[in-house]
Design a protein around this motif. Sequence first.
Motif, PDB file in Angstrom:
ATOM      1  N   ASN A 338       0.820  -1.218   0.000  1.00 27.23           N
ATOM      2  CA  ASN A 338       0.000   0.000   0.000  1.00 27.23           C
ATOM      3  C   ASN A 338       0.849   1.262   0.000  1.00 27.23           C
ATOM      4  O   ASN A 338       0.359   2.345  -0.333  1.00 27.23           O
ATOM      5  CB  ASN A 338      -0.925   0.012   1.206  1.00 27.23           C
ATOM      6  CG  ASN A 338      -0.172  -0.215   2.506  1.00 27.23           C
ATOM      7  OD1 ASN A 338       0.227  -1.333   2.801  1.00 27.23           O
ATOM      8  ND2 ASN A 338       0.039   0.837   3.273  1.00 27.23           N
ATOM      9  N   SER A 339       2.109   1.150   0.394  1.00 26.29           N
ATOM     10  CA  SER A 339       3.091   2.234   0.333  1.00 26.29           C
ATOM     11  C   SER A 339       2.584   3.506   1.000  1.00 26.29           C
ATOM     12  O   SER A 339       2.135   3.471   2.144  1.00 26.29           O
ATOM     13  CB  SER A 339       3.505   2.473  -1.128  1.00 26.29           C
ATOM     14  OG  SER A 339       4.579   3.377  -1.215  1.00 26.29           O
ATOM     15  N   ILE A 340       2.631   4.640   0.292  1.00 26.69           N
ATOM     16  CA  ILE A 340       2.239   5.918   0.874  1.00 26.69           C
ATOM     17  C   ILE A 340       0.788   6.268   0.562  1.00 26.69           C
ATOM     18  O   ILE A 340       0.347   7.397   0.791  1.00 26.69           O
ATOM     19  CB  ILE A 340       3.154   7.052   0.373  1.00 26.69           C
ATOM     20  CG1 ILE A 340       2.967   7.295  -1.129  1.00 26.69           C
ATOM     21  CG2 ILE A 340       4.606   6.740   0.686  1.00 26.69           C
ATOM     22  CD1 ILE A 340       3.732   8.515  -1.648  1.00 26.69           C
ATOM     23  N   TYR A 341       0.041   5.284   0.077  1.00 25.72           N
ATOM     24  CA  TYR A 341      -1.281   5.572  -0.467  1.00 25.72           C
ATOM     25  C   TYR A 341      -2.398   5.132   0.474  1.00 25.72           C
ATOM     26  O   TYR A 341      -2.297   4.117   1.181  1.00 25.72           O
ATOM     27  CB  TYR A 341      -1.438   4.900  -1.835  1.00 25.72           C
ATOM     28  CG  TYR A 341      -0.319   5.272  -2.776  1.00 25.72           C
ATOM     29  CD1 TYR A 341      -0.114   6.597  -3.149  1.00 25.72           C
ATOM     30  CD2 TYR A 341       0.572   4.301  -3.252  1.00 25.72           C
ATOM     31  CE1 TYR A 341       0.921   6.943  -3.997  1.00 25.72           C
ATOM     32  CE2 TYR A 341       1.611   4.651  -4.102  1.00 25.72           C
ATOM     33  CZ  TYR A 341       1.783   5.979  -4.465  1.00 25.72           C
ATOM     34  OH  TYR A 341       2.822   6.327  -5.296  1.00 25.72           O
ATOM     35  N   LYS A 342      -3.481   5.877   0.418  1.00 25.86           N
ATOM     36  CA  LYS A 342      -4.675   5.584   1.210  1.00 25.86           C
ATOM     37  C   LYS A 342      -5.599   4.668   0.415  1.00 25.86           C
ATOM     38  O   LYS A 342      -5.835   4.895  -0.767  1.00 25.86           O
ATOM     39  CB  LYS A 342      -5.396   6.888   1.576  1.00 25.86           C
ATOM     40  CG  LYS A 342      -4.602   7.789   2.510  1.00 25.86           C
ATOM     41  CD  LYS A 342      -5.323   9.073   2.844  1.00 25.86           C
ATOM     42  CE  LYS A 342      -5.272  10.080   1.711  1.00 25.86           C
ATOM     43  NZ  LYS A 342      -5.739  11.419   2.124  1.00 25.86           N
ATOM     44  N   MET A 343      -6.104   3.659   1.076  1.00 22.22           N
ATOM     45  CA  MET A 343      -7.043   2.738   0.438  1.00 22.22           C
ATOM     46  C   MET A 343      -7.813   2.024   1.527  1.00 22.22           C
ATOM     47  O   MET A 343      -7.387   1.961   2.687  1.00 22.22           O
ATOM     48  CB  MET A 343      -6.313   1.744  -0.471  1.00 22.22           C
ATOM     49  CG  MET A 343      -5.302   0.868   0.223  1.00 22.22           C
ATOM     50  SD  MET A 343      -4.262  -0.099  -0.924  1.00 22.22           S
ATOM     51  CE  MET A 343      -3.205   1.165  -1.637  1.00 22.22           C
ATOM     52  N   ALA A 344      -8.946   1.445   1.157  1.00 18.79           N
ATOM     53  CA  ALA A 344      -9.814   0.803   2.146  1.00 18.79           C
ATOM     54  C   ALA A 344      -9.577  -0.691   2.276  1.00 18.79           C
ATOM     55  O   ALA A 344     -10.001  -1.295   3.257  1.00 18.79           O
ATOM     56  CB  ALA A 344     -11.277   1.059   1.775  1.00 18.79           C
ATOM     57  N   ALA A 345      -8.925  -1.295   1.310  1.00 22.71           N
ATOM     58  CA  ALA A 345      -8.768  -2.753   1.343  1.00 22.71           C
ATOM     59  C   ALA A 345      -7.397  -3.158   0.816  1.00 22.71           C
ATOM     60  O   ALA A 345      -6.879  -2.583  -0.141  1.00 22.71           O
ATOM     61  CB  ALA A 345      -9.866  -3.427   0.520  1.00 22.71           C
ATOM     62  N   LEU A 346      -6.825  -4.167   1.452  1.00 23.15           N
ATOM     63  CA  LEU A 346      -5.566  -4.771   1.017  1.00 23.15           C
ATOM     64  C   LEU A 346      -5.703  -6.274   1.201  1.00 23.15           C
ATOM     65  O   LEU A 346      -6.047  -6.750   2.292  1.00 23.15           O
ATOM     66  CB  LEU A 346      -4.387  -4.245   1.840  1.00 23.15           C
ATOM     67  CG  LEU A 346      -3.027  -4.913   1.590  1.00 23.15           C
ATOM     68  CD1 LEU A 346      -2.529  -4.642   0.182  1.00 23.15           C
ATOM     69  CD2 LEU A 346      -1.992  -4.433   2.614  1.00 23.15           C
ATOM     70  N   ASP A 347      -5.443  -7.012   0.140  1.00 19.66           N
ATOM     71  CA  ASP A 347      -5.543  -8.465   0.175  1.00 19.66           C
ATOM     72  C   ASP A 347      -4.224  -9.032  -0.348  1.00 19.66           C
ATOM     73  O   ASP A 347      -3.880  -8.840  -1.518  1.00 19.66           O
ATOM     74  CB  ASP A 347      -6.720  -8.924  -0.695  1.00 19.66           C
ATOM     75  CG  ASP A 347      -7.091 -10.376  -0.447  1.00 19.66           C
ATOM     76  OD1 ASP A 347      -6.181 -11.203  -0.340  1.00 19.66           O
ATOM     77  OD2 ASP A 347      -8.294 -10.671  -0.361  1.00 19.66           O
ATOM     78  N   PHE A 348      -3.494  -9.712   0.522  1.00 22.04           N
ATOM     79  CA  PHE A 348      -2.151 -10.204   0.183  1.00 22.04           C
ATOM     80  C   PHE A 348      -2.086 -11.702   0.407  1.00 22.04           C
ATOM     81  O   PHE A 348      -2.541 -12.218   1.428  1.00 22.04           O
ATOM     82  CB  PHE A 348      -1.106  -9.515   1.062  1.00 22.04           C
ATOM     83  CG  PHE A 348       0.304 -10.024   0.878  1.00 22.04           C
ATOM     84  CD1 PHE A 348       1.161  -9.416  -0.025  1.00 22.04           C
ATOM     85  CD2 PHE A 348       0.771 -11.105   1.610  1.00 22.04           C
ATOM     86  CE1 PHE A 348       2.468  -9.884  -0.192  1.00 22.04           C
ATOM     87  CE2 PHE A 348       2.073 -11.581   1.445  1.00 22.04           C
ATOM     88  CZ  PHE A 348       2.914 -10.963   0.542  1.00 22.04           C
ATOM     89  N   SER A 349      -1.513 -12.408  -0.547  1.00 23.09           N
ATOM     90  CA  SER A 349      -1.226 -13.829  -0.352  1.00 23.09           C
ATOM     91  C   SER A 349       0.116 -14.151  -0.989  1.00 23.09           C
ATOM     92  O   SER A 349       0.496 -13.568  -2.009  1.00 23.09           O
ATOM     93  CB  SER A 349      -2.326 -14.717  -0.948  1.00 23.09           C
ATOM     94  OG  SER A 349      -2.336 -14.615  -2.354  1.00 23.09           O
ATOM     95  N   CYS A 350       0.829 -15.062  -0.365  1.00 25.83           N
ATOM     96  CA  CYS A 350       2.144 -15.475  -0.881  1.00 25.83           C
ATOM     97  C   CYS A 350       2.274 -16.985  -0.745  1.00 25.83           C
ATOM     98  O   CYS A 350       2.013 -17.543   0.325  1.00 25.83           O
ATOM     99  CB  CYS A 350       3.268 -14.790  -0.108  1.00 25.83           C
ATOM    100  SG  CYS A 350       4.925 -15.336  -0.581  1.00 25.83           S
TER     101      CYS A 350
END
Length: 778
Positions: A338-350
């Motif tokens: 997401n870095s320096i950015y505003k957002m409402a959702a983050l979905d991460f899988s590895c």
Amino acid sequence: MTAQVEAEPEVGKARRRKEDTRLLTGRTQWTDNLQLPGMLYVAFLRSPMAHARIVNVDVQGARGLPGVVAVFSGRDFADEQGSLPCAWPVSEDIVIPDHPPMAHTEVRYVGEAVACVVATDRYKAADALEAIEVDYEPLPAVLDMNEALAEGAAKVHEAGNQAFTWKFAQGDMGAALRDAPVVIDRTYVQQRLIPSAMEPRAVTASTDGESFTLWSATQIPHVLRVMLALTTGIPEHRLRVIAPDVGGGFGSKLQVTAEEVLCLLLTRRLGKPVKWTESRSEGNLTVHHGRDQIQHITLACEADGRIRGLRVELLADMGAYLMLVTPGVPLLGAFMYNSIYKMAALDFSCTGVFTTKMPTDAYRGAGRPEATYAIERVMDELAAELGVDPIEVRRRNWITHQEFPYTTVAGLTYDSGNYEAATDRALSLFGYDKLRAEQADRRDRGDPVQLGIGVSTYTEMCGLAPSRVLGSLAYGAGGWEHSSVRMLPTGKVEVVTGSSPHGQGHETAWSQIVADALGVPFEDVSVLHGDTAISHKGMDTYGSRSLVVGGVAVLAACEKVKEKARTLAAHMLECSPDDIEFSQGSFQVRGTDAAKTIQELALAAFAAHDLPDGVEPRLDADATFDPENFSYPHGTHLCAIEVDTETGMAKIRSYVAVDDVGKVVNPLIVEGQVHGGLAQGIAQALFEEAVYDAEGNLLTTTMADYLLPTAADLPDFVTDRTETPATSNPLGVKGVGEAGTIASTPAVVNAVVDALRPNGVHDVQMPCTPERIWRALR
């Protein structure tokens, strides 16, 4: 009362590094130039096959050769060598296969050790390797991650080719994607890289029959000591680990290596000191590699480009085994996509995948360069989709300076920053508008040499800590650091630090911190490090943690020294400690001329003729610092690149980096770190790649095959800084060691793609070689 002349602070001063005289002239102790009586030399026979069963190892032909003292196969150490450790089991069901330092049943990558020769000199040891005969039963190589996960694929390990799957989600990504006016979907490849420190790895081990000493070109003497004790069974209190001056690491020496374990076992078995130093080709084969990920990125946005949510799906190549922090490396980036950015959702899988290649592990930036690359590349794609300037689309999404401290969608609290100021400064230095006008003119004219402009606005989390957070991520250690400050009777100061430098300039920076804190001359401070018998506690050096954790521990120890000195000064000056004021090394009774310098107090404590009851005769103090938060440096990097559309040749024309690393202790050191980081990040963008053939042979084993940039390949950098002090530590400092690498790769690739975008190109796989650019255009 005589007014004191205010001394110029040391912190912030561009001091030349104390350690450079000995480092640059070579008048120092490296591991390889260590000579011990009766020293023997070790050479390792390494597998020429990527995957095979070991049927037989015949060492008899080598044993009788001139100068050969002993020859061993992996079976000779099978019962005592243990398994190389993985300290980061990221999930409950992770597969962590046994990893013998010397293979004895099966080899799983080219370069894995299968036998060793110990001889009276290194050349005789190397020559004798040719007399060892090994019978292999070939097995299928496993090289492609997608194929490795397919049903029916050949197995690297009996348990299969999937090491783990790790997921992290915040917010509702489904809702973010639902009816999103703009969706950007891209796949990026992080090529495999080979760390290339100036000093190759080297190990020397010796024993007196009861205790053991290991010298190693390592970043982690304290961690190494613990892990070697657990692996070999040597009691920790009988093992001393020394990292003498170390010529670079960049993560490649953040490791417990097979050679370190085996040299200890050899010295235990033979009763004589042994040494091993790798060749550069041997190093390319067997230094753990970096990066090697496939990133599938989905960005959901409003019609004006404001981000709704981000989905990240990673395949991460573990190589053949899980080394010290292998599985955790891609996860370090999970919280930075997401870095320096505003957002409402983050979905991460590895998903971690085993292949028959050299294991991967930490390499400068460790997970965060990969994350920054993906988000900064996809932000440029968003700008292109909307038809707006890449800077503008970033402005619409970033956290403004008024919003700090800011808790991100990933759950991290960024304590301070000013992205607007860093970007405005970079744009001014770069001449952004003028370059855009030139770009438009070249496009209109159909100039075969097109101009590309790349943007990278980044932040990173560094100063690996706090311990509780690391514990929640199943990391096998803490994030604290330790320091001791000793006031010597003559008024000089010894600092003992758990941070173990390998070129960063700790001795200089720590001296500056202590000089200001205690009011002593910079020249009167010496810094001791890298020896577990001298620096008995520490968590060592990686992840841009030296200053923000180790340096703050030094400051904390200084504060304790001052409190001890204040008590003694009050006793000698016959007043209350509350009446004592400290300034520039002097403890003065408020409103009077009565004072004692810290040097006078050190001598008085040593003499112990007139100490208060219960006060020890010393001013020394220890401190351990465990941060409450990570540190978050940030900045804006801009790259202008000229791309010849007829040949594919890309050449950087100008590069501007404006970084914010909080309070700066030494500007020269910061400049050096940024320049070195830029070189490594640009190298990934344009030059470096580890290449395997279809049988799993590494084709880039020499400097002729693995392209490292020289000064002639790099531009003059324009660097500058903004300064928003960290609030998470009393120095106000943030990490700098990895910033240049993290920021520069996407800036350069964005510039290449920007130059080619009118031709319909929206990606060039790294490294952006002339051939790849030429093919992308066609």
